[in-house]
Each structure stands twice: as structure tokens, then as C-alpha cells.
Scaffold this motif. Structure first.
Motif, PDB file in Angstrom:
ATOM      1  N   LYS A  77      29.720  20.892  64.374  1.00  0.00           N
ATOM      2  CA  LYS A  77      30.144  22.238  64.753  1.00  0.00           C
ATOM      3  C   LYS A  77      29.624  23.268  63.745  1.00  0.00           C
ATOM      4  N   SER A  78      29.705  22.904  62.467  1.00  0.00           N
ATOM      5  CA  SER A  78      29.191  23.809  61.425  1.00  0.00           C
ATOM      6  C   SER A  78      27.676  23.903  61.496  1.00  0.00           C
ATOM      7  N   TYR A  79      27.008  22.764  61.748  1.00  0.00           N
ATOM      8  CA  TYR A  79      25.550  22.782  61.852  1.00  0.00           C
ATOM      9  C   TYR A  79      25.093  23.654  63.013  1.00  0.00           C
ATOM     10  N   ALA A  80      25.826  23.627  64.126  1.00  0.00           N
ATOM     11  CA  ALA A  80      25.466  24.459  65.278  1.00  0.00           C
ATOM     12  C   ALA A  80      25.526  25.946  64.904  1.00  0.00           C
ATOM     13  N   LEU A  81      26.578  26.341  64.186  1.00  0.00           N
ATOM     14  CA  LEU A  81      26.694  27.731  63.744  1.00  0.00           C
ATOM     15  C   LEU A  81      25.575  28.089  62.771  1.00  0.00           C
ATOM     16  N   ALA A  82      25.223  27.126  61.899  1.00  0.00           N
ATOM     17  CA  ALA A  82      24.150  27.370  60.926  1.00  0.00           C
ATOM     18  C   ALA A  82      22.810  27.549  61.623  1.00  0.00           C
ATOM     19  N   VAL A  83      22.547  26.720  62.652  1.00  0.00           N
ATOM     20  CA  VAL A  83      21.289  26.836  63.405  1.00  0.00           C
ATOM     21  C   VAL A  83      21.193  28.201  64.075  1.00  0.00           C
ATOM     22  N   LYS A  84      22.284  28.646  64.664  1.00  0.00           N
ATOM     23  CA  LYS A  84      22.295  29.953  65.319  1.00  0.00           C
ATOM     24  C   LYS A  84      22.044  31.085  64.330  1.00  0.00           C
ATOM     25  N   ALA A  85      22.380  30.824  63.053  1.00  0.00           N
ATOM     26  CA  ALA A  85      22.147  31.832  62.009  1.00  0.00           C
ATOM     27  C   ALA A  85      20.771  31.677  61.368  1.00  0.00           C
ATOM     28  N   GLY A  86      19.980  30.726  61.882  1.00  0.00           N
ATOM     29  CA  GLY A  86      18.599  30.590  61.420  1.00  0.00           C
ATOM     30  C   GLY A  86      18.353  29.549  60.354  1.00  0.00           C
ATOM     31  N   SER A  87      19.244  28.582  60.175  1.00  0.00           N
ATOM     32  CA  SER A  87      19.082  27.562  59.136  1.00  0.00           C
ATOM     33  C   SER A  87      18.196  26.413  59.599  1.00  0.00           C
ATOM     34  N   ALA A  88      17.022  26.284  58.983  1.00  0.00           N
ATOM     35  CA  ALA A  88      16.130  25.163  59.283  1.00  0.00           C
ATOM     36  C   ALA A  88      16.708  23.860  58.740  1.00  0.00           C
ATOM     37  N   ASP A  89      17.436  23.939  57.619  1.00  0.00           N
ATOM     38  CA  ASP A  89      18.062  22.738  57.043  1.00  0.00           C
ATOM     39  C   ASP A  89      19.063  22.138  58.027  1.00  0.00           C
ATOM     40  N   ALA A  90      19.812  23.018  58.704  1.00  0.00           N
ATOM     41  CA  ALA A  90      20.809  22.535  59.665  1.00  0.00           C
ATOM     42  C   ALA A  90      20.128  21.896  60.876  1.00  0.00           C
ATOM     43  N   GLU A  91      19.019  22.479  61.347  1.00  0.00           N
ATOM     44  CA  GLU A  91      18.263  21.872  62.448  1.00  0.00           C
ATOM     45  C   GLU A  91      17.848  20.454  62.088  1.00  0.00           C
ATOM     46  N   LYS A  92      17.304  20.298  60.879  1.00  0.00           N
ATOM     47  CA  LYS A  92      16.850  18.975  60.437  1.00  0.00           C
ATOM     48  C   LYS A  92      18.011  17.997  60.350  1.00  0.00           C
ATOM     49  N   ARG A  93      19.171  18.480  59.901  1.00  0.00           N
ATOM     50  CA  ARG A  93      20.314  17.583  59.744  1.00  0.00           C
ATOM     51  C   ARG A  93      20.826  17.108  61.098  1.00  0.00           C
ATOM     52  N   VAL A  94      20.828  17.979  62.094  1.00  0.00           N
ATOM     53  CA  VAL A  94      21.242  17.570  63.436  1.00  0.00           C
ATOM     54  C   VAL A  94      20.346  16.442  63.931  1.00  0.00           C
ATOM     55  N   VAL A  95      19.036  16.588  63.728  1.00  0.00           N
ATOM     56  CA  VAL A  95      18.090  15.553  64.152  1.00  0.00           C
ATOM     57  C   VAL A  95      18.298  14.261  63.355  1.00  0.00           C
ATOM     58  N   ASP A  96      18.572  14.395  62.076  1.00  0.00           N
ATOM     59  CA  ASP A  96      18.811  13.204  61.242  1.00  0.00           C
ATOM     60  C   ASP A  96      19.989  12.381  61.766  1.00  0.00           C
ATOM     61  N   LEU A  97      20.983  13.051  62.332  1.00  0.00           N
ATOM     62  CA  LEU A  97      22.184  12.355  62.811  1.00  0.00           C
ATOM     63  C   LEU A  97      21.936  11.548  64.083  1.00  0.00           C
ATOM     64  N   PHE A  98      20.735  11.672  64.670  1.00  0.00           N
ATOM     65  CA  PHE A  98      20.384  10.793  65.786  1.00  0.00           C
ATOM     66  C   PHE A  98      20.342   9.334  65.340  1.00  0.00           C
ATOM     67  N   GLU A  99      20.197   9.111  64.042  1.00  0.00           N
ATOM     68  CA  GLU A  99      20.084   7.754  63.499  1.00  0.00           C
ATOM     69  C   GLU A  99      21.383   7.283  62.854  1.00  0.00           C
ATOM     70  N   HIS A 100      22.467   7.992  63.093  1.00  0.00           N
ATOM     71  CA  HIS A 100      23.748   7.618  62.491  1.00  0.00           C
ATOM     72  C   HIS A 100      24.219   6.262  63.024  1.00  0.00           C
ATOM     73  N   ALA A 101      24.998   5.550  62.221  1.00  0.00           N
ATOM     74  CA  ALA A 101      25.467   4.219  62.612  1.00  0.00           C
ATOM     75  C   ALA A 101      26.478   4.263  63.749  1.00  0.00           C
ATOM     76  N   ARG A 102      27.164   5.398  63.930  1.00  0.00           N
ATOM     77  CA  ARG A 102      28.188   5.506  64.960  1.00  0.00           C
ATOM     78  C   ARG A 102      27.620   6.107  66.239  1.00  0.00           C
ATOM     79  N   CYS A 103      27.925   5.453  67.360  1.00  0.00           N
ATOM     80  CA  CYS A 103      27.441   5.914  68.656  1.00  0.00           C
ATOM     81  C   CYS A 103      27.933   7.317  68.980  1.00  0.00           C
ATOM     82  N   ASP A 104      29.212   7.606  68.710  1.00  0.00           N
ATOM     83  CA  ASP A 104      29.745   8.925  69.073  1.00  0.00           C
ATOM     84  C   ASP A 104      29.059  10.040  68.300  1.00  0.00           C
ATOM     85  N   VAL A 105      28.657   9.765  67.040  1.00  0.00           N
ATOM     86  CA  VAL A 105      27.968  10.782  66.245  1.00  0.00           C
ATOM     87  C   VAL A 105      26.555  11.011  66.794  1.00  0.00           C
TER      88      VAL A 105
END
Length: 428
Positions: A341-369
Motif C-alpha cells: 500500500k505504501s509502495y503504491a503511494l510512493a509510485v504515484k509520487a514518482g518513486s523509481a525505488d518503489a516501482e523496483k520493490r513492487v517488482v522484486d516482491l514477485f519473487e517473495h516466498a509467500r503466494c499472497d505477497v
């Protein structure tokens, strides 16, 4: 679970809690930055691995008990040199306690009675001293480290009494503690407490790997450089105000010994130039390091630590950066799904770091994440996420198909979530 026989070192700053209650947040940060800059290089120089750094405390492991004790000696001498240049209120005095034994390894953390004993010994250690247990005394090389018994102590939660030793003050003959011929010099305050016994090894190693530094003409060249870079240095100085104390201390740690000894001769121009260089070299993100400390902390301590870090983050003026850091902090407390939720707000504010982190979470160990991250990328229309979503759609994760929701009536499938997110790109 894996185990290993390691030397465990605990350090902390004398009177830290009382001291920080009188200081501003910036002053507390500066204190910890200077503290870390002074101690961390010495742990590493003697082969130590920093397991945790929580507030003013370090937990470090060594494969060699001898190297562990030598690192403690080097730290106390380094702090002696540092404190001579500081006002009393700005001085740093630490306790060092060491034990050795078989510990359990769990990820990057360690557990077991040897760790508990080291922590208890730290509780009885004096500031400026290096205390260690009989186990360390029996295992270390006594020809390299002088020692003297302090006494036998009953430690809370530890059965039986534990014999405790310390390193006596210089000068000394290197002998076993029973010899009682170890002499402590009168007026020892005029020399480093341990005579640079261990610190000299670090300096010698550094100097053997570098060429002698020619200081002739340095003052004139630095003054000329400072004239050209004066405005830039002034700006960097203002930006580095909150870490100003840290910069100079780090400089003294990092500079070759010939330069450090001649620092007075460098002149005002060299100081300005040095401030500019150090502001660029050592301006790392202390907030991210604090977040990492929260993540490494025991679960029952994370909430209190996170509260302090959150207060710092909320002062960040850039909204994209602020929401990104809040997301990282939420992850550190074990809630990656809420962090999105915080990353989504950060992306809308122009954060490239947050965009990268959202993509990184595609590899998280938990299915729901993974699924929530894919959905977030779709809603935000992150073009950089397309390839990663295609991989997720193809590969999924090991727990795809696991039961979720109330009473486990739903199934989680990150492949399906990725496919749905990809369709949202095509539909728009």
C-alpha cells in the motif's frame, strides 16, 4: 539446525539511554554514526562478522577467540584516541564482553547459551574494559593477549559461577594471569590503555598495502583546490550538518597513518576539501540501515525500534521517498503485504525505488505477497513489470495452490494473479 563454535562479542555505550534522553534526534543519530564508523572497521579488520547492530549495541562473531579479544583491545585504544579530541559530553565509552561456545545458526542470527552468557558478562563489564569468560581464556593464544582474572560471578539464568577475565592496562609483559607479574603503569592515562597492542596491527597492515604519502606542498595545493570548490564544499557542509561529527571521525579511521599524524599541517584549505570528499564518500542512507536493524532485531523488540525509525521517516519531505521508506519499514516488521500500500503511494509520487520493490516482491516466498504485488503492478500500469509478470505467470511459486482466506476456503495462485495483471495492460 546448523551449529558452529564461535567467539561472541557484545559491545554497548556506557550511559546510552540516559544520554539520548537529553539529546535531539539528530544528535542521537550523529552519535550512532560516529560509533559505527569507529567500531565497524575494527571488527572486520580482525575477521569479525556483525550479526546485529541495535541502537548502541553490536553483536559480532569471530572464528578465532584470540582475534575477538584483539578486536576489543583495538576498539578501546581507538576510542581513547578519538575521545582525546572531543569534549567530555561528546566522548564515547564502550563495554566489550566476549564468550565462546557452540551456537545455533538461524539465517543471519545466532542463538544459544554461549550468546546469553556473553550478554550477561557485558552487564558486569566496565566501560573502557575488555571482559571475557574462562572459555575464551582457555581457547585463546595467551602469547598474543595478556590477561588477568577479575573473579567468579553468578550470572542471571546461568547455572554455576562463571570465571571472568579482562585485559590489563599497558604496559605489560605477555604472561598468563597466574603469573601476577603484569604491571599496570602509573599515569597510564597519558598513553592508550592497551598500548596500541592490537590497533598497531591494523595500522601496519594498512601501511604495508599502500605507498608512503608525500605531504610536501599539500597545504598549498589543497588551498588552491578549496578556492575552486569553496561554494560546493559549503553546500555539502550544510547538507552534512547532521552527520558532521561522523565525517571527521570516519576520516581519521580511513586516512593512511602518515596523513592522520599530519592532519594539523593540512591547513584550512585541506579541511574544506576533505569535508567535500567525505560528504560524497560517506553520505550513505542511514535510514535504510536503521530499517535493516529493525529487520534483524528479535520479534519482540521490532515494534519499539520501528516506532523510532518511523518518526524519522515521517520527517522526510519528499513524499515518494517517505512512502517508499514506510513500505520498507513495514516489510521489516514482517508485513510485506501491507507494505505494498505504501509502495503504491510512493509510485504515484514518482518513486523509481518503489516501482523496483513492487517488482522484486514477485519473487517473495509467500503466494499472497506475490499475488498482491502482481495486482498492484497491474493497477499502477508499471510497464517495467511486464517481463517479470510474464515470468511469474509461467513459473509461479512453490506454494501456489495453498489455502487462504477464512477457514481456508480459497486457493492462492500467483500465476493467475500475474495473468490477470497482464490482461489489465492489454485492456487499456
Amino acid at each position: 539446525m546448523k551449529t558452529a563454535n564461535l567467539a561472541i562479542v557484545f559491545t554497548d555505550i556506557k550511559g546510552f539511554t540516559e544520554r539520548t534522553s537529553r539529546q535531539t534526534l539528530e544528535e542521537n543519530q550523529r552519535l550512532l554514526q560516529v560509533h559505527g564508523a569507529l567500531l565497524s572497521p575494527l571488527f572486520k579488520a580482525f575477521g569479525g562478522r556483525i550479526v546485529k547492530s541495535i541502537g548502541d549495541a553490536f553483536l559480532v562473531t569471530f572464528e578465532s577467540p584470540t582475534q575477538a579479544v584483539l578486536s576489543g583491545i583495538a576498539i578501546q585504544d581507538r576510542l581513547w584516541h578519538h575521545n582525546r579530541t572531543m569534549e567530555e559530553a561528546e566522548q564515547i565509552h564502550v563495554r566489550v564482553a566476549i564468550n565462546v561456545g557452540e551456537v545455533r545458526l538461524d539465517g543471519n542470527d545466532i542463538f544459544g547459551e554461549p550468546v546469553n552468557i556473553a550478554a550477561r558478562v557485558e552487564g558486569i563489564a566496565e566501560a573502557g574494559e575488555v571482559y571475557f569468560t574462562e572459555a575464551v581464556y582457555l581457547a585463546m593464544n595467551k602469547a598474543e593477549v595478556p590477561s588477568k582474572e577479575v573473579g567468579a560471578y553468578e550470572l542471571k539464568g546461568i547455572p554455576g559461577k562463571i570465571r571472568v577475565f579482562h585485559v590489563p592496562r599497558a604496559p605489560y609483559r605477555v604472561e598468563a594471569p597466574a603469573a601476577s607479574a603484569i604491571a599496570e603503569a602509573p599515569g597510564a592515562e597519558s598513553v592508550p590503555p592497551f598500548g596500541n597492542l592490537a590497533l598497531a596491527r591494523v595500522a601496519a597492515e594498512a601501511s604495508s598495502q599502500s605507498q608512503p604519502v608525500d605531504l610536501s606542498g599539500l597545504g598549498q595545493r589543497a588551498a588552491a583546490g578549496a578556492t575552486v570548490l569553496g561554494q560546493q564544499a559549503a553546500v555539502l557542509g550544510r547538507q552534512a550538518r547532521t552527520v558532521g561529527g561522523s565525517l571527521f571521525s570516519r576520516a581519521m579511521v580511513a586516512l593512511p597513518e602518515p596523513v592522520a599524524k599530519n592532519r594539523v599541517a593540512l591547513g584550512a584549505g585541506a579541511v574544506l576539501l576533505l569535508v567535500g570528499i567525505l560528504a560524497l564518500s560517506f553520505s550513505g542512507d542511514s535510514t535504510l540501515r536503521a530499517i535493516s536493524a529493525v529487520e534483524r532485531a528479535p520479534e519482540d523488540e521490532r515494534a519499539a525500534l520501528a516506532k523510532d525509525v518511523r518518526a524519522v521517516i515521517l520527517r522526510e519531505e519528499d513524499s515518494g521517498r517517505r512512502h517508499f521508506l514506510l513500505g520498507r519499514l513495514t516489510e521489516a516488521t514482517g508485513k510485506p503485504d501491507e507494505a505494498l500500500k505504501s509502495y503504491a503511494l510512493a509510485v504515484k509520487a514518482g518513486s523509481a525505488d518503489a516501482e523496483k520493490r513492487v517488482v522484486d516482491l514477485f519473487e517473495h516466498a509467500r503466494c499472497d505477497v506475490r499475488s498482491d504485488a502482481a495486482s498492484t503492478a497491474g493497477k499502477l500500469q508499471l510497464k517495467r513489470a511486464v517481463r517479470a509478470l510474464e515470468r511469474l505467470k509461467s513459473d509461479g511459486g512453490p506454494d501456489d495452490g495453498s489455502r487462504t482466506g477464512l477457514f481456508g476456503l480459497s486457493k492462492c495462485d500467483s500465476k493467475v494473479a500475474a495473468e490477470s495483471a497482464l490482461k489489465s495492460f492489454k485492456d487499456r
